[in-house]
Design a protein around this motif. Structure first.
Motif, PDB file in Angstrom:
ATOM      1  N   GLU A 232       0.840  -1.212   0.000  1.00  0.00           N
ATOM      2  CA  GLU A 232       0.000   0.000   0.000  1.00  0.00           C
ATOM      3  C   GLU A 232       0.869   1.254   0.000  1.00  0.00           C
ATOM      4  N   VAL A 233       1.941   1.255   0.779  1.00  0.00           N
ATOM      5  CA  VAL A 233       2.854   2.406   0.822  1.00  0.00           C
ATOM      6  C   VAL A 233       3.477   2.622  -0.551  1.00  0.00           C
ATOM      7  N   LEU A 234       3.921   1.549  -1.190  1.00  0.00           N
ATOM      8  CA  LEU A 234       4.505   1.676  -2.520  1.00  0.00           C
ATOM      9  C   LEU A 234       3.490   2.252  -3.505  1.00  0.00           C
ATOM     10  N   SER A 235       2.248   1.789  -3.430  1.00  0.00           N
ATOM     11  CA  SER A 235       1.193   2.312  -4.307  1.00  0.00           C
ATOM     12  C   SER A 235       0.973   3.799  -4.057  1.00  0.00           C
ATOM     13  N   LEU A 236       1.012   4.214  -2.797  1.00  0.00           N
ATOM     14  CA  LEU A 236       0.809   5.623  -2.473  1.00  0.00           C
ATOM     15  C   LEU A 236       1.995   6.474  -2.939  1.00  0.00           C
ATOM     16  N   VAL A 237       3.205   5.969  -2.780  1.00  0.00           N
ATOM     17  CA  VAL A 237       4.386   6.697  -3.255  1.00  0.00           C
ATOM     18  C   VAL A 237       4.285   6.905  -4.764  1.00  0.00           C
ATOM     19  N   GLN A 238       3.875   5.869  -5.491  1.00  0.00           N
ATOM     20  CA  GLN A 238       3.704   6.004  -6.938  1.00  0.00           C
ATOM     21  C   GLN A 238       2.650   7.061  -7.265  1.00  0.00           C
ATOM     22  N   ALA A 239       1.561   7.044  -6.525  1.00  0.00           N
ATOM     23  CA  ALA A 239       0.483   8.012  -6.775  1.00  0.00           C
ATOM     24  C   ALA A 239       0.918   9.441  -6.455  1.00  0.00           C
ATOM     25  N   LEU A 240       1.782   9.595  -5.459  1.00  0.00           N
ATOM     26  CA  LEU A 240       2.247  10.926  -5.049  1.00  0.00           C
ATOM     27  C   LEU A 240       3.289  11.515  -5.992  1.00  0.00           C
ATOM     28  N   THR A 241       3.964  10.674  -6.747  1.00  0.00           N
ATOM     29  CA  THR A 241       5.062  11.125  -7.586  1.00  0.00           C
ATOM     30  C   THR A 241       4.620  12.249  -8.530  1.00  0.00           C
ATOM     31  N   GLY A 242       5.281  13.382  -8.412  1.00  0.00           N
ATOM     32  CA  GLY A 242       4.993  14.533  -9.244  1.00  0.00           C
ATOM     33  C   GLY A 242       3.780  15.344  -8.829  1.00  0.00           C
ATOM     34  N   CYS A 243       3.138  14.970  -7.704  1.00  0.00           N
ATOM     35  CA  CYS A 243       1.901  15.635  -7.295  1.00  0.00           C
ATOM     36  C   CYS A 243       2.015  16.427  -5.996  1.00  0.00           C
ATOM     37  N   VAL A 244       3.144  16.386  -5.364  1.00  0.00           N
ATOM     38  CA  VAL A 244       3.295  17.027  -4.055  1.00  0.00           C
ATOM     39  C   VAL A 244       3.598  18.507  -4.240  1.00  0.00           C
ATOM     40  N   SER A 245       2.795  19.354  -3.619  1.00  0.00           N
ATOM     41  CA  SER A 245       3.020  20.799  -3.680  1.00  0.00           C
ATOM     42  C   SER A 245       3.695  21.260  -2.389  1.00  0.00           C
ATOM     43  N   TRP A 246       4.128  22.514  -2.385  1.00  0.00           N
ATOM     44  CA  TRP A 246       4.765  23.073  -1.181  1.00  0.00           C
ATOM     45  C   TRP A 246       3.791  23.095  -0.008  1.00  0.00           C
ATOM     46  N   ASN A 247       2.509  23.110  -0.272  1.00  0.00           N
ATOM     47  CA  ASN A 247       1.482  23.200   0.764  1.00  0.00           C
ATOM     48  C   ASN A 247       1.225  21.861   1.464  1.00  0.00           C
ATOM     49  N   MET A 248       1.611  20.778   0.813  1.00  0.00           N
ATOM     50  CA  MET A 248       1.383  19.449   1.378  1.00  0.00           C
ATOM     51  C   MET A 248       2.490  19.157   2.398  1.00  0.00           C
ATOM     52  N   ARG A 249       2.093  19.032   3.656  1.00  0.00           N
ATOM     53  CA  ARG A 249       3.072  18.877   4.724  1.00  0.00           C
ATOM     54  C   ARG A 249       3.365  17.429   5.070  1.00  0.00           C
ATOM     55  N   GLN A 250       2.340  16.585   5.053  1.00  0.00           N
ATOM     56  CA  GLN A 250       2.534  15.206   5.478  1.00  0.00           C
ATOM     57  C   GLN A 250       1.433  14.327   4.882  1.00  0.00           C
ATOM     58  N   VAL A 251       1.794  13.086   4.586  1.00  0.00           N
ATOM     59  CA  VAL A 251       0.831  12.083   4.138  1.00  0.00           C
ATOM     60  C   VAL A 251       1.110  10.816   4.935  1.00  0.00           C
ATOM     61  N   THR A 252       0.060  10.283   5.577  1.00  0.00           N
ATOM     62  CA  THR A 252       0.206   9.036   6.332  1.00  0.00           C
ATOM     63  C   THR A 252      -0.774   7.995   5.807  1.00  0.00           C
ATOM     64  N   LEU A 253      -0.418   6.744   6.032  1.00  0.00           N
ATOM     65  CA  LEU A 253      -1.244   5.622   5.617  1.00  0.00           C
ATOM     66  C   LEU A 253      -1.421   4.696   6.813  1.00  0.00           C
ATOM     67  N   GLU A 254      -2.647   4.255   7.009  1.00  0.00           N
ATOM     68  CA  GLU A 254      -2.956   3.351   8.114  1.00  0.00           C
ATOM     69  C   GLU A 254      -3.851   2.236   7.586  1.00  0.00           C
ATOM     70  N   LEU A 255      -3.503   0.993   7.922  1.00  0.00           N
ATOM     71  CA  LEU A 255      -4.350  -0.137   7.551  1.00  0.00           C
ATOM     72  C   LEU A 255      -5.528  -0.207   8.503  1.00  0.00           C
ATOM     73  N   LEU A 256      -6.707  -0.406   7.949  1.00  0.00           N
ATOM     74  CA  LEU A 256      -7.911  -0.557   8.759  1.00  0.00           C
ATOM     75  C   LEU A 256      -8.089  -2.028   9.122  1.00  0.00           C
ATOM     76  N   PRO A 257      -8.612  -2.319  10.310  1.00  0.00           N
ATOM     77  CA  PRO A 257      -8.741  -3.707  10.765  1.00  0.00           C
ATOM     78  C   PRO A 257      -9.556  -4.590   9.821  1.00  0.00           C
ATOM     79  N   GLN A 258     -10.567  -4.046   9.164  1.00  0.00           N
ATOM     80  CA  GLN A 258     -11.420  -4.832   8.286  1.00  0.00           C
ATOM     81  C   GLN A 258     -10.839  -4.989   6.882  1.00  0.00           C
ATOM     82  N   GLY A 259      -9.611  -4.544   6.656  1.00  0.00           N
ATOM     83  CA  GLY A 259      -8.946  -4.751   5.384  1.00  0.00           C
ATOM     84  C   GLY A 259      -8.820  -3.535   4.497  1.00  0.00           C
TER      85      GLY A 259
END
Length: 101
Positions: A11-38
């Protein structure tokens, strides 16, 4: 436990790919959390609310869903807060974090 870590890493790798080239100076942090139900919970922290960044986040989320295969629930939260990270205490794994001044 190992399966959860493998899933989280995918999931982290998928998010890194999605973020590539899309991060602006205004974006401070992105976190990912797995939910218990999948599912997955992604949090974006912006310094200030910006319609262009929200549009970019919509594209990031759509790309992430494609890369991740669209499995399980996908929850997204956008937080607009200029406070230091230590005061925000966002749960989950940090996928992106800008350098703070």
């Amino acid at each position: 436990m190992q399966r959860d870590l493998e899933r989280e890493n995918r999931e982290v790798l998928s998010l890194v790919q999605a973020l590539t080239g899309c991060v602006s100076w205004n974006m401070r942090q992105v976190t990912l959390e797995l939910l218990p139900q999948g599912g997955t919970f992604i949090r974006f922290v912006l310094e200030r609310d910006d319609p262009d960044d929200r549009e970019e986040i919509d594209e990031i989320v759509a790309d992430f869903a494609d890369y991740a295969g669209g499995k399980g629930e996908l929850r997204v939260e956008i937080i607009c807060d200029p406070r230091p990270f230590r005061e925000l205490e966002q749960p989950g794994r940090v996928v992106y974090c800008r350098k703070e001044r």
